[in-house]
Design a protein around this motif. Structure first.
Motif, mmCIF file in Angstrom:
data_model
loop_
_atom_site.group_PDB
_atom_site.id
_atom_site.type_symbol
_atom_site.label_atom_id
_atom_site.label_comp_id
_atom_site.label_asym_id
_atom_site.label_seq_id
_atom_site.Cartn_x
_atom_site.Cartn_y
_atom_site.Cartn_z
ATOM 1 N N VAL A 333 -1.063 -3.741 -4.334
ATOM 2 C CA VAL A 333 -0.482 -2.660 -3.296
ATOM 3 C C VAL A 333 -0.673 -1.234 -3.825
ATOM 4 O O VAL A 333 -0.367 -0.930 -5.044
ATOM 5 C CB VAL A 333 1.076 -3.093 -3.051
ATOM 6 C CG1 VAL A 333 1.678 -1.928 -2.138
ATOM 7 C CG2 VAL A 333 1.197 -4.332 -2.548
ATOM 8 N N GLY A 334 -1.265 -0.425 -3.157
ATOM 9 C CA GLY A 334 -1.364 0.924 -3.290
ATOM 10 C C GLY A 334 -2.734 1.397 -2.949
ATOM 11 O O GLY A 334 -2.876 2.532 -2.950
ATOM 12 N N TYR A 335 -3.784 0.613 -3.017
ATOM 13 C CA TYR A 335 -5.083 0.764 -2.932
ATOM 14 C C TYR A 335 -5.844 -0.250 -2.561
ATOM 15 O O TYR A 335 -5.578 -1.566 -3.205
ATOM 16 C CB TYR A 335 -5.761 1.471 -4.119
ATOM 17 C CG TYR A 335 -7.150 1.571 -4.033
ATOM 18 C CD1 TYR A 335 -7.567 2.663 -3.243
ATOM 19 C CD2 TYR A 335 -8.107 0.861 -4.542
ATOM 20 C CE1 TYR A 335 -9.281 2.665 -3.212
ATOM 21 C CE2 TYR A 335 -9.396 0.843 -4.625
ATOM 22 C CZ TYR A 335 -10.072 1.798 -3.486
ATOM 23 O OH TYR A 335 -11.305 2.065 -3.736
ATOM 24 N N VAL A 382 -2.919 2.496 5.080
ATOM 25 C CA VAL A 382 -1.713 3.386 4.708
ATOM 26 C C VAL A 382 -0.468 2.763 5.372
ATOM 27 O O VAL A 382 0.469 2.533 4.820
ATOM 28 C CB VAL A 382 -1.850 4.769 5.423
ATOM 29 C CG1 VAL A 382 -0.448 5.526 5.313
ATOM 30 C CG2 VAL A 382 -2.819 5.529 4.731
ATOM 31 N N ASP A 383 -0.578 2.154 6.605
ATOM 32 C CA ASP A 383 0.644 1.139 7.260
ATOM 33 C C ASP A 383 0.969 0.140 6.233
ATOM 34 O O ASP A 383 1.934 -0.209 6.201
ATOM 35 C CB ASP A 383 0.315 0.750 8.641
ATOM 36 C CG ASP A 383 -0.171 1.963 9.583
ATOM 37 O OD1 ASP A 383 0.415 3.011 9.286
ATOM 38 O OD2 ASP A 383 -0.738 1.895 10.760
ATOM 39 N N GLU A 384 0.088 -0.189 5.534
ATOM 40 C CA GLU A 384 0.484 -1.401 4.571
ATOM 41 C C GLU A 384 0.602 -0.906 3.070
ATOM 42 O O GLU A 384 0.428 -1.756 2.171
ATOM 43 C CB GLU A 384 -0.609 -2.389 4.686
ATOM 44 C CG GLU A 384 -0.757 -2.929 6.232
ATOM 45 C CD GLU A 384 -1.882 -3.780 6.201
ATOM 46 O OE1 GLU A 384 -2.851 -4.242 5.430
ATOM 47 O OE2 GLU A 384 -2.007 -4.610 7.305
ATOM 48 N N CYS A 385 0.875 0.446 3.059
ATOM 49 C CA CYS A 385 1.470 0.968 1.775
ATOM 50 C C CYS A 385 0.128 1.149 0.570
ATOM 51 O O CYS A 385 0.176 1.262 -0.521
ATOM 52 C CB CYS A 385 2.480 -0.079 1.001
ATOM 53 S SG CYS A 385 4.013 0.278 2.086
ATOM 54 N N ASP A 386 -1.294 1.074 1.216
ATOM 55 C CA ASP A 386 -2.363 1.364 0.382
ATOM 56 C C ASP A 386 -2.688 2.751 0.499
ATOM 57 O O ASP A 386 -3.655 3.011 1.140
ATOM 58 C CB ASP A 386 -3.456 0.142 0.635
ATOM 59 C CG ASP A 386 -3.149 -1.137 0.216
ATOM 60 O OD1 ASP A 386 -2.416 -1.325 -0.710
ATOM 61 O OD2 ASP A 386 -3.632 -1.937 0.944
ATOM 62 N N PHE A 387 -1.970 3.596 -0.142
ATOM 63 C CA PHE A 387 -2.182 5.176 0.291
ATOM 64 C C PHE A 387 -3.498 5.616 -0.196
ATOM 65 O O PHE A 387 -3.976 6.612 0.161
ATOM 66 C CB PHE A 387 -1.016 5.990 -0.084
ATOM 67 C CG PHE A 387 0.238 5.392 0.245
ATOM 68 C CD1 PHE A 387 0.652 5.154 1.660
ATOM 69 C CD2 PHE A 387 1.267 5.361 -0.738
ATOM 70 C CE1 PHE A 387 1.724 4.378 2.032
ATOM 71 C CE2 PHE A 387 2.905 4.893 -0.052
ATOM 72 C CZ PHE A 387 2.932 4.298 1.083
ATOM 73 N N MET A 419 2.247 10.460 1.970
ATOM 74 C CA MET A 419 2.727 9.234 1.439
ATOM 75 C C MET A 419 2.848 9.191 0.003
ATOM 76 O O MET A 419 3.863 8.529 -0.538
ATOM 77 C CB MET A 419 1.812 8.004 1.801
ATOM 78 C CG MET A 419 1.843 7.852 3.443
ATOM 79 S SD MET A 419 3.345 7.432 4.127
ATOM 80 C CE MET A 419 4.136 9.022 4.781
#
Length: 447
Positions: A333-335, A382-387, A419
């Motif tokens: 999670v994050g990328y 981004v919606d899934e926290c992979d900014f 974010m």
């Protein structure tokens, strides 16, 4: 046409013909009518009271006189420090410790004219006073105008330069072709004699065409596009990592050291033009830098910070310096990777190079049809926290350099930096895209 009555009646001070045309004004009585009216009024107590009131009004300054007097006022009353400002007391606030000057504005009759005409000179003076106050504190000036804090090596290098030349420390490396610029202009007090500019101009000061928000130029090789600066993955990063780029060659950056001393030594070893006449001077300057760094516990060419950062880089991006974002490797999670490889993305972006999206709308839309799925996938990430995905794509579009992709990159930048809680980078990026300049003469303020 029946015009409305002017609310000021006979006492209207307006000279503007447009005002006269818009409102109906009663005719002024003749001298004989005034005499008769005075005689009649003297027999009535009520009339006498009105006459006294009118006399009292005439004794006070005319509103137009007040208006002109205030407009000519060059300085407000003596400023007083505001001791009730919570921002200045909060240690976590960026304005902590800064005293703000407050000015008492004159009381003005509501009928004296346009309020902006009255207050603008006073507000302008207040701005200049606050600007002068900032110039007296370089650290706060840099924080407010450039939106970043400087690493400790920044001030240490300046002290080194002062020890070499107390009169013009900014010119210590000038004979080698290296010029100190950007935030060093603040320490050199160049901003004290420069006119005030809009906030965006300070963020564009010595910002080269391919400089991302993470990079801040502090040295330039005179007459070239080679420039050195601090690399920050976060706006408040004061690690002091140094990178170099040649704007005339493209967007690629190389991290070359852990502090400003590393950067100067890198220049002396790799960029300076060596001749029989300056070889000994170069050797002497390099030795002086190394001795100063040793005496002040500044490590040179250690590589520990660079290695530590390298472990946190999630992808290289087109500028090769990579990006660092919070990333949970276990949960992934994050990328996440972009929908296309770098090679395929470059082929897609190349189609925009010869397109102007206004007159060539059909061609632009055709090219966007291939790019849009990649953009959409980045926003879904981004919606899934992979900014990091949106930031990578934004950086790649920026590094490609085609101006008609700015509108595509901008929302990606804003979303990613929002974010990631890096609002300063949003301001820097927006200012840069508003006036993104090519070339090497980017001193926007001190000419």
């Amino acid at each position: 046409m029946d015009k409305p009555d002017c609310k000021y009646g006979l006492e209207c001070y307006q000279k503007n013909p447009a005002h006269k045309e818009k409102y109906r004004h009663p005719e002024k009585p003749t001298a004989s009518e005034t005499t008769d009216k005075t005689k009649t009024d003297s027999t009535s107590p009520k009339k006498n009271d009105a006459s006294a009131a009118s006399k009292h009004r005439s004794a006070s300054p005319d509103s137009s006189d007040v208006f002109e007097s205030i407009k000519k006022c060059k300085r407000p009353p003596t400023p007083e420090k505001d001791h009730n400002n919570d921002e200045e007391k909060d240690e976590s606030n960026q304005y902590y410790g800064m005293t703000r000057q407050r000015y008492t504005l004159p009381e003005v009759p509501m009928d004296a004219g346009m309020m902006s005409d009255i207050y603008d000179p006073q507000i302008e003076f207040s701005k200049k006073a606050e600007y002068k106050e900032l110039c007296e504190d370089p650290k706060q000036f840099i924080k407010h105008k450039f939106l970043v804090d400087m690493p400790s090596c920044f001030e240490s290098l300046w002290k080194f330069c002062v020890s070499k030349s107390g009169e013009k420390p900014e010119d210590v490396f000038d004979k080698f072709g290296l010029r100190l610029i950007g935030p060093f202009d603040v320490l050199a007090k160049k901003f004290e004699h420069a006119k005030m500019h809009e906030p965006g101009d300070y963020l564009r000061h010595w910002r080269f065409y391919y400089d991302p928000p993470e990079f801040q130029t502090v040295f330039v090789k005179k007459g070239t596009g080679v420039h050195y600066g601090y690399w920050r993955d976060q706006p408040d990063d004061t690690s002091g990592l140094m990178a170099v780029n040649d704007a005339n060659k493209g967007c690629e950056f190389k991290l070359i050291g852990e502090n400003a001393f590393d950067a100067v030594i890198h220049f002396l070893e790799n960029e300076v033009v060596t001749t029989p006449f300056n070889k000994s001077q170069i050797t002497s300057m390099k030795r002086s830098l190394e001795e100063w760094a040793k005496d002040h516990n500044i490590g040179l060419k250690g590589g520990d910070k660079l290695k530590a950062r390298g472990k946190t880089v999630v992808c290289k991006t087109f500028h090769k310096a990579g990006i660092v974002v919070p990333f949970d490797r276990k949960k992934e999670v994050g990328y996440r990777e972009l929908l296309e490889s770098d090679a395929n993305l470059k082929k897609i972006l190349a189609k925009f190079d010869t397109i102007d999206n206004a007159p060539d709308k059909i061609e632009f839309d055709a090219a966007m049809s291939q790019l849009q799925p990649i953009v959409t996938a980045a926003f879904i990430a981004v919606d899934e926290c992979d900014f990091g995905t949106a930031l990578e794509l934004a950086i790649d579009l920026f590094c490609h350099g085609t101006e008609n992709l700015h509108k595509v990159a901008k929302p990606l930048f804003v979303t990613a930096y929002s974010m990631l809680q890096r609002p300063q980078f949003i301001a820097i990026m927006k200012s840069h895209l508003e006036d993104r300049r090519k070339g090497i003469d980017l001193d926007l303020l001190t000419k």
